[in-house]
Motif scaffolding. Structure first.
Motif, PDB file in Angstrom:
ATOM      1  N   SER A  10       0.806  -1.253   0.201  1.00  0.00           N
ATOM      2  CA  SER A  10       0.105  -0.072   0.214  1.00  0.00           C
ATOM      3  C   SER A  10       0.945   1.389   0.216  1.00  0.00           C
ATOM      4  O   SER A  10       1.970   1.447  -0.164  1.00  0.00           O
ATOM      5  N   VAL A  11       0.434   2.302  -0.212  1.00  0.00           N
ATOM      6  CA  VAL A  11       0.520   3.639  -0.181  1.00  0.00           C
ATOM      7  C   VAL A  11       0.287   4.094   0.967  1.00  0.00           C
ATOM      8  O   VAL A  11      -0.809   3.852   1.865  1.00  0.00           O
ATOM      9  N   LEU A  12       1.182   4.860   2.113  1.00  0.00           N
ATOM     10  CA  LEU A  12       0.875   5.283   3.233  1.00  0.00           C
ATOM     11  C   LEU A  12       0.192   6.657   2.640  1.00  0.00           C
ATOM     12  O   LEU A  12       1.155   7.718   1.982  1.00  0.00           O
ATOM     13  N   TYR A  51      -2.040   1.010   8.646  1.00  0.00           N
ATOM     14  CA  TYR A  51      -1.188   0.847   7.923  1.00  0.00           C
ATOM     15  C   TYR A  51       0.123   1.031   8.232  1.00  0.00           C
ATOM     16  O   TYR A  51       0.689   0.965   9.364  1.00  0.00           O
ATOM     17  N   LEU A  52       0.432  -1.013   8.808  1.00  0.00           N
ATOM     18  CA  LEU A  52       2.117  -1.059   8.568  1.00  0.00           C
ATOM     19  C   LEU A  52       3.443   0.009   7.923  1.00  0.00           C
ATOM     20  O   LEU A  52       3.570  -0.434   6.467  1.00  0.00           O
ATOM     21  N   VAL A  66       2.467  -2.293   4.444  1.00  0.00           N
ATOM     22  CA  VAL A  66       1.532  -3.320   3.958  1.00  0.00           C
ATOM     23  C   VAL A  66       0.017  -2.200   4.912  1.00  0.00           C
ATOM     24  O   VAL A  66      -0.029  -2.081   5.635  1.00  0.00           O
ATOM     25  N   LEU A  67      -0.323  -3.378   4.548  1.00  0.00           N
ATOM     26  CA  LEU A  67      -1.984  -2.660   4.065  1.00  0.00           C
ATOM     27  C   LEU A  67      -2.752  -3.686   5.569  1.00  0.00           C
ATOM     28  O   LEU A  67      -2.982  -5.189   5.004  1.00  0.00           O
ATOM     29  N   LEU A  68      -3.238  -3.546   7.032  1.00  0.00           N
ATOM     30  CA  LEU A  68      -3.383  -5.117   7.698  1.00  0.00           C
ATOM     31  C   LEU A  68      -4.634  -4.957   7.953  1.00  0.00           C
ATOM     32  O   LEU A  68      -4.918  -4.082   8.831  1.00  0.00           O
ATOM     33  N   PRO A  69      -5.420  -5.459   7.529  1.00  0.00           N
ATOM     34  CA  PRO A  69      -7.308  -5.410   8.227  1.00  0.00           C
ATOM     35  C   PRO A  69      -7.340  -6.126   9.196  1.00  0.00           C
ATOM     36  O   PRO A  69      -6.527  -7.012  10.328  1.00  0.00           O
ATOM     37  N   VAL A  70      -8.361  -5.236  10.307  1.00  0.00           N
ATOM     38  CA  VAL A  70      -8.183  -4.929  11.181  1.00  0.00           C
ATOM     39  C   VAL A  70      -9.421  -5.769  11.698  1.00  0.00           C
ATOM     40  O   VAL A  70     -10.783  -5.275  11.277  1.00  0.00           O
ATOM     41  N   ALA A 104      -5.145   6.299   9.002  1.00  0.00           N
ATOM     42  CA  ALA A 104      -5.380   8.027   8.442  1.00  0.00           C
ATOM     43  C   ALA A 104      -6.102   8.407   9.414  1.00  0.00           C
ATOM     44  O   ALA A 104      -6.947   8.379   9.856  1.00  0.00           O
ATOM     45  N   ARG A 105      -5.325   9.713   9.870  1.00  0.00           N
ATOM     46  CA  ARG A 105      -6.038  11.118  10.619  1.00  0.00           C
ATOM     47  C   ARG A 105      -8.241  10.856   9.956  1.00  0.00           C
ATOM     48  O   ARG A 105      -8.666  11.133  11.236  1.00  0.00           O
TER      49      ARG A 105
END
Length: 189
Positions: A10-12, A51-52, A66-70, A104-105
């Motif tokens: 992913s992209v931050l 986002y990690l 990388v994107l971590l689904p929670v 993300a804010r």
């Protein structure tokens, strides 16, 4: 032996805020313990994806963002624990140890009136009631009973620091859209 879960590159986001780190595995079913950077880590609970990024030091199991689904994040004792649908066992959770967590804010919950996220105050210009610029918020300190604004300003060609308690007695107004804070404070205090 720990193995890295399949995570989407992913992209931050531009408004990403670092909110904690994955501290360690917790239990045997893929839960992990989170070291939150806030005493009130609501952003960790409300965001459905984190986002990690790898830790700055030590072993790195992945590179980039990388994107971590929670699936779930909650308070347990004095810490935060979480689980993800792609982290199914302790070994996989251990592979994430040290990862930096960003949210993300725009995913943060809306603060109550008169409450602010510290990240929103950084960079604001602070002026007094007379319109004299006192500095720019560079940092905030928690002293226990109150928060203190740490301002950076220049005087005689040198970078200086000024501290103002962030309490109603001294702060008249916070204007986030206008990027200013009005304070009952004088430059010579």
């Amino acid at each position: 032996m720990s193995h890295m879960p399949e995570l989407e590159a992913s992209v931050l986001p531009a408004d990403a805020v670092e909110v904690g780190r994955i501290a360690d595995a917790w239990g045997i079913k893929g839960w992990f313990k989170v070291a939150a950077f806030s005493a009130d880590p609501e952003a960790l609970f409300t965001a459905k994806q984190w986002y990690l990024q790898p830790p700055e030091k030590g072993a790195r199991q992945f590179t980039g963002t990388v994107l971590l689904p929670v699936k779930q994040a909650r308070v347990h004792s004095d810490s935060v624990v979480a689980t993800s649908p792609v982290v199914n066992d302790r070994n996989t959770a251990e592979a994430l140890r040290g990862a930096r967590i960003f949210v993300a804010r725009s995913d943060f919950p809306q603060p109550e009136d008169g409450e602010y996220y510290w990240v929103d105050l950084l960079g604001l210009s602070v002026v007094n009631r007379e319109g004299v610029v006192l500095g720019v918020v560079r940092d905030l300190l928690s002293t226990g009973p109150q928060t203190v604004l740490v301002l950076a300003y220049e005087e005689d060609g040198k970078e200086r620091e000024r501290m103002i308690p962030f309490v109603d007695a001294y702060v008249d107004k916070v204007d986030l859209p206008g990027k200013t804070i009005v304070a009952d404070w004088q430059p010579d205090y």
